[in-house]
Design a protein around this motif. Structure first.
Motif, short mmCIF file in Angstrom:
data_model
loop_
_atom_site.label_atom_id
_atom_site.label_comp_id
_atom_site.label_asym_id
_atom_site.label_seq_id
_atom_site.Cartn_x
_atom_site.Cartn_y
_atom_site.Cartn_z
N UNK A 80 0.53 -36.15 12.21
CA UNK A 80 -0.06 -34.85 11.96
C UNK A 80 -1.34 -34.71 12.79
N UNK A 81 -1.39 -33.68 13.65
CA UNK A 81 -2.60 -33.45 14.46
C UNK A 81 -3.41 -32.41 13.74
N UNK A 82 -4.54 -32.82 13.20
CA UNK A 82 -5.37 -31.90 12.40
C UNK A 82 -6.80 -31.89 12.89
N UNK A 83 -6.99 -31.98 14.20
CA UNK A 83 -8.35 -31.88 14.71
C UNK A 83 -8.68 -30.41 14.96
N UNK A 84 -9.95 -30.13 15.28
CA UNK A 84 -10.35 -28.75 15.62
C UNK A 84 -10.35 -28.56 17.14
N UNK A 85 -9.69 -29.51 17.83
CA UNK A 85 -9.65 -29.46 19.29
C UNK A 85 -8.21 -29.12 19.72
N UNK A 115 7.21 -28.53 9.80
CA UNK A 115 6.12 -27.90 9.05
C UNK A 115 5.98 -28.58 7.72
N UNK A 116 4.79 -28.48 7.13
CA UNK A 116 4.58 -29.00 5.78
C UNK A 116 4.72 -27.82 4.82
N UNK A 117 5.72 -27.88 3.93
CA UNK A 117 5.90 -26.74 3.03
C UNK A 117 4.91 -26.76 1.88
N UNK A 124 11.04 -36.10 -10.43
CA UNK A 124 11.81 -36.23 -9.19
C UNK A 124 12.23 -34.88 -8.60
N UNK A 125 12.01 -33.80 -9.35
CA UNK A 125 12.36 -32.48 -8.83
C UNK A 125 11.28 -32.03 -7.85
N UNK A 126 11.70 -31.64 -6.66
CA UNK A 126 10.73 -31.25 -5.64
C UNK A 126 11.21 -29.96 -4.98
N UNK A 127 10.37 -28.94 -5.05
CA UNK A 127 10.73 -27.65 -4.45
C UNK A 127 9.77 -27.40 -3.30
N UNK A 128 10.29 -27.23 -2.11
CA UNK A 128 9.46 -26.97 -0.94
C UNK A 128 9.67 -25.53 -0.47
N UNK A 130 8.82 -22.83 2.64
CA UNK A 130 8.24 -22.63 3.97
C UNK A 130 8.56 -21.25 4.51
N UNK A 131 7.63 -20.71 5.28
CA UNK A 131 7.87 -19.44 5.96
C UNK A 131 7.94 -19.69 7.47
N UNK A 132 8.05 -20.97 7.82
CA UNK A 132 8.15 -21.31 9.25
C UNK A 132 6.90 -20.90 10.02
N UNK A 133 5.76 -20.93 9.35
CA UNK A 133 4.50 -20.60 10.02
C UNK A 133 4.21 -19.10 10.04
N UNK A 134 5.11 -18.27 9.50
CA UNK A 134 4.87 -16.82 9.51
C UNK A 134 3.76 -16.42 8.56
N UNK A 135 3.74 -17.02 7.37
CA UNK A 135 2.68 -16.69 6.42
C UNK A 135 2.48 -17.82 5.41
N UNK A 136 1.63 -18.80 5.77
CA UNK A 136 1.36 -19.91 4.85
C UNK A 136 0.85 -19.42 3.49
N UNK A 137 0.10 -18.32 3.50
CA UNK A 137 -0.42 -17.82 2.23
C UNK A 137 0.71 -17.29 1.34
#
Ligand SMILES: C[C@@]1(CC(=O)O)c2cc3[nH]c(cc4nc(cc5[nH]c(cc(n2)[C@H]1CCC(=O)O)[C@@](C)(CC(=O)O)[C@@H]5CCC(=O)O)C(CC(=O)O)=C4CCC(=O)O)c(CCC(=O)O)c3CC(=O)O
Ligand SMILES: NC(=O)C1=CN([C@@H]2O[C@H](COP(=O)(O)OP(=O)(O)OC[C@H]3O[C@@H](n4cnc5c(N)ncnc54)[C@H](O)[C@@H]3O)[C@@H](O)[C@H]2O)C=CC1
Length: 215
Positions: A80-85, A115-117, A124-128, A130-137
């Motif tokens: 995961x690249x999470x720098x501000x550069x 992407x991280x959903x 053990x139930x996990x619901x992810x 994702x909007x594919x980067x269209x709208x994380x909010x």
């Protein structure tokens, strides 16, 4: 943004080395998510948020207190690249792509190979989501909405069904019969009637049902 169909997978990261580059708020969120899944997190950053400092001090995260180096990608299953550069994030993405390491670039959906959903976890139930980067909010808002309807009892339910599944598989060799049993245990419309207060009596019913002779 281009319409892209994403192939959803659920990756086992337990005990596997995952690299996070950058020590800001976004990195903090990604580290927490990886830790929750038992990953061996290696964090490369010359600066950390107080929460990340705390995690490092507790020995739960390996911290390389410096700038990113290419060798950091050695033995890594996911990055995961999470720098501000931006330029650096781009360069790390390229290096990962060359090595076929799945990479998430927090400021560049185009360069990310995953992407991280937004996640709801109940045992053990996990619901992810994702909007594919269209709208994380939007992903977050949907999570918050769904969370209202999916309480902690769903964790208990899922665990119970997992145990039941083992029993059913051992006891009934005919797949057709197993399918019929499952249809009875989880009939269509099950969720409309599922009430946490009635969990125990439902469990009893199911247990009686599978111990009685079938047909
Ligand atoms: C592509 C992606 C890459 C990645 O995986 O990181 C990405 C990228 C970017 N996010 C940005 C902004 C915000 N991100 C959030 C929140 C979350 N972001 C998450 C994932 C993702 N974010 C991936 C796509 C996932 C998808 O689309 O489904 C979540 C789901 C999961 C997580 O991060 O753990 C988590 C919610 C967790 C939860 O609460 O459930 C909020 C809201 C908030 O703060 O709560 C905002 C502000 C509002 C807004 O912008 O919508 C910016 C712009 C920065 C800027 O404008 O400067 C970029 C960069 C860009 O788009 O270029
Ligand atoms: N994906 C998402 O959900 C979101 C993404 N973003 C984007 O993510 C980026 C990061 O956001 P924040 O964490 O808030 O930034 P931040 O500025 O708090 O943190 C950046 C971190 O990168 C580290 N860093 C800089 N150069 C480095 C190097 N050469 N090697 C290793 N580490 C280095 C810094 O020490 C710092 O810890 C922002 O630029 C923004 O565009 C912002 C909001 C949400």
């Amino acid at each position: 943004m281009e319409q892209l169909n994403l192939y959803p997978v659920a990756i086992k990261v337990q005990g596997r080395r995952c690299l996070v580059v950058g020590g800001g708020n976004v990195a903090e969120r990604k580290v927490a998510g990886l830790q929750e899944c038992g990953a061996e997190v290696v964090l490369v950053s010359p600066e950390l948020t107080p929460e990340l400092e705390r995690l490092v001090a507790s020995g739960r995260v390996i911290h390389l207190n410096r700038e990113f180096e290419e060798g950091d990608l050695e033995g890594v299953h996911l990055a995961i690249c999470a720098t501000d550069n931006k330029a650096l994030n781009r360069e790390i993405a390229r290096l990962c792509e060359n090595r076929r390491i799945p990479v998430n670039v927090v400021d560049n959906p185009e360069l990310s190979t995953f992407f991280v959903p937004s996640v709801i976890r109940r045992g053990p139930l996990c619901i992810g989501i994702t909007t594919g980067g269209n709208s994380p909010l939007l992903a977050r808002r949907l999570r918050e909405e769904l969370e209202e309807h999916i309480g902690p009892e769903f964790g208990e339910l899922t665990l119970f069904l997992g145990k039941l599944r083992q029993i059913i598989q051992e006891r009934f060799s005919d797949p057709e019969k197993r399918r019929k049993i499952w249809e009875k245990v989880l009939p269509p419309g099950f969720f409309a009637h599922f009430q946490k207060e009635k969990m125990n009596s439902w469990r009893k019913q199911v247990e009686e049902c599978i111990s009685s002779p079938w047909e």
